[in-house]
Design a protein around this motif. Sequence first.
Motif, PDB file in Angstrom:
ATOM      1  N   GLY A 171     -58.723  16.254  17.400  1.00  0.00           N
ATOM      2  CA  GLY A 171     -59.906  16.621  18.167  1.00  0.00           C
ATOM      3  C   GLY A 171     -59.631  17.635  19.266  1.00  0.00           C
ATOM      4  N   GLY A 172     -58.365  17.933  19.510  1.00  0.00           N
ATOM      5  CA  GLY A 172     -58.024  18.875  20.577  1.00  0.00           C
ATOM      6  C   GLY A 172     -58.091  20.328  20.129  1.00  0.00           C
TER       7      GLY A 172
ATOM      8  N   VAL B 196     -68.890  10.982  13.788  1.00  0.00           N
ATOM      9  CA  VAL B 196     -67.497  10.606  13.493  1.00  0.00           C
ATOM     10  C   VAL B 196     -66.741  10.417  14.806  1.00  0.00           C
ATOM     11  N   HIS B 197     -66.038   9.310  14.947  1.00  0.00           N
ATOM     12  CA  HIS B 197     -65.207   9.099  16.134  1.00  0.00           C
ATOM     13  C   HIS B 197     -63.726   9.329  15.854  1.00  0.00           C
ATOM     14  N   LYS B 198     -63.328   9.041  14.626  1.00  0.00           N
ATOM     15  CA  LYS B 198     -61.894   9.011  14.354  1.00  0.00           C
ATOM     16  C   LYS B 198     -61.728   9.096  12.852  1.00  0.00           C
ATOM     17  N   ALA B 199     -60.699   9.795  12.402  1.00  0.00           N
ATOM     18  CA  ALA B 199     -60.419   9.837  10.972  1.00  0.00           C
ATOM     19  C   ALA B 199     -58.923   9.939  10.747  1.00  0.00           C
ATOM     20  N   VAL B 215     -62.318   6.512   7.974  1.00  0.00           N
ATOM     21  CA  VAL B 215     -63.171   7.195   8.952  1.00  0.00           C
ATOM     22  C   VAL B 215     -63.956   6.160   9.759  1.00  0.00           C
ATOM     23  N   GLU B 216     -63.926   6.322  11.087  1.00  0.00           N
ATOM     24  CA  GLU B 216     -64.726   5.478  11.986  1.00  0.00           C
ATOM     25  C   GLU B 216     -65.922   6.294  12.459  1.00  0.00           C
ATOM     26  N   LEU B 306     -62.244  17.981  11.385  1.00  0.00           N
ATOM     27  CA  LEU B 306     -62.041  18.563  12.713  1.00  0.00           C
ATOM     28  C   LEU B 306     -61.260  17.627  13.631  1.00  0.00           C
ATOM     29  N   VAL B 307     -61.598  16.334  13.616  1.00  0.00           N
ATOM     30  CA  VAL B 307     -60.918  15.394  14.526  1.00  0.00           C
ATOM     31  C   VAL B 307     -59.875  14.548  13.822  1.00  0.00           C
ATOM     32  N   GLY B 308     -59.705  14.761  12.514  1.00  0.00           N
ATOM     33  CA  GLY B 308     -58.845  13.882  11.747  1.00  0.00           C
ATOM     34  C   GLY B 308     -57.379  13.995  12.115  1.00  0.00           C
ATOM     35  N   LYS B 309     -56.701  12.843  12.067  1.00  0.00           N
ATOM     36  CA  LYS B 309     -55.244  12.821  12.197  1.00  0.00           C
ATOM     37  C   LYS B 309     -54.679  13.072  10.810  1.00  0.00           C
TER      38      LYS B 309
END
Lengths: 318, 318
Positions: A171-172, B196-199, B215-216, B306-309
């Motif tokens: 996300g950064g 999406v908060h987290k992936a 995915v959260e 975009l925010v995924g690890k």
Amino acid sequence: MSDASSKDGSQPLKIGLIGLGKIALDQHLPAIHGNPGLAVVAACSPRATHATLPVYRSTGEMLRAHPEIEAVAICTPPQVRQAIAREAIDAGKHVFLEKPPAATLGEAETIRRLAEDKGVSLLASWHSRFAPGVERARDWIGQRRLKQVRIAWKENVRQWHPGQTWIFAPGGMGVFDPGINSLSILTRLLGPEVVVHKADLHIPTNCDAPIQAQVEMVSGHGARIHADYDFLQESQQTWSIFVEAEQGENLALHMGGTILEIDGKVVLQEKEAEYPGLYAHFLRLVRSGSSDADFSPLRIVADAFLVGKRIAAPEYHE
Amino acid sequence: MSDASSKDGSQPLKIGLIGLGKIALDQHLPAIHGNPGLAVVAACSPRATHATLPVYRSTGEMLRAHPEIEAVAICTPPQVRQAIAREAIDAGKHVFLEKPPAATLGEAETIRRLAEDKGVSLLASWHSRFAPGVERARDWIGQRRLKQVRIAWKENVRQWHPGQTWIFAPGGMGVFDPGINSLSILTRLLGPEVVVHKADLHIPTNCDAPIQAQVEMVSGHGARIHADYDFLQESQQTWSIFVEAEQGENLALHMGGTILEIDGKVVLQEKEAEYPGLYAHFLRLVRSGSSDADFSPLRIVADAFLVGKRIAAPEYHE
């Protein structure tokens, strides 16, 4: 929500500053102090303190202690912006969002919807659009058919982002954190209809966001755009956009838009004054009851992540 | 653009099929043949042939040879859809887009704008929304406050996507290619405002798209959503959405929405008939001069990227 005195402009707009990191201290506070229509009342930050401002540990604490606050400027890392924006909007405050507006498009759209529903002003700010050369470049471009555009946005992450470990976290956005500034100028110059065709994302094996990227795009009018982002530039820093028109005429913005060059001649060179311009814009939005929330630069970055080729890059250590 | 006979519905709508891969043969052709309001006139594909249909090598060739074509169905891989859609819309044809509507949000928005400007109908199709249990589930959800939603979308890529190497190429989305079907149902059930908060994205070291993902998310009404996508499921295939309401009531859609279970009892179990429903919808859109282009499932995937690890997964070989 805002009282009559702030609406008619006889009193300065009272601002609470959320986040007291580098950008808040370097840019937001001086810009607010420099505008007689604005007054900063308090700030909040989980850890920081300040010589003159009362600092609270959370948005809720600050808003409870200072019900006179009419607007907040959110300068935290993007990952936590949506929850803070929701709290401020629920409390009826106008919102100035530092760029990028949120960690995701979904969050950004949610903030926009909440602000609309509550009837408060929202500025999704893109400070680089207020660089001195941008509007004149836009006029020049508006009178021509473009052939191609080249973006070179290269800086030394160790110099410009010390300690900002969130930049390489999920996300950064990595090098797109500064790179999105170039996209905010690009979409001001060419319109928001810029489409990503291809992206190479160089991601250090110990990071979650790219340290270098090359992106191929095309404008709504068919001009080809190539962008080269680099976070490992050690010599001269480069924040340039080169525009080539069909008849061979050309324009360049350098140093983030403080220098404008047309057909090889510098026609404008001015001191950077983006945040004063941004805050004047925010004040106009609040006074006129309107909003400015264009998310196209974030959409372009999301698209680059969606279609990007992931290339393993060496580990990054600050 | 379309002649009078097609507008009033006295003649079947003449369709050109673009792309002759697995989905075109398995789903599109049978659905078109089964609807007396539709007729397929020709197809195009760079390589494929067909026993009864004339097949051209490009969209342009097909449209020149068959000016009577009123609408096209685009079933190519997503990476090339925008250029084809532009060509068809420029020629005044209505467009049925297979899912996902394009490789990027920017492309999808461009297609929508082009269709609006030209006054043709656009269907950005999400076939899973036409699964038999979806509308009844939506009614049930509309009467309740939800606590949480769990998506389990697990299939064997080797069984369901043989030879589809584009799936793991940049823009192919990997496990989100089937996973986006669950998101199309989710956004039909809960509304498009899913954030999406987290992936966690598990990407094989020799691929550019994830083979597994978690995915959260959170819905516009605050319900927590957890999605588990898996392309390496070898036993029972799973395409389920579990919904838990605040009072402990629960609902589940299984097998992609063909089975609806409420409070542990199967209340609906019907044969899958998504594409006939989709094509009936498309025909209604064309006859009424309207469009259906909701890109929220694609926006959710873009946000997850975009925010995924990014987590390195073992190499994938078909």
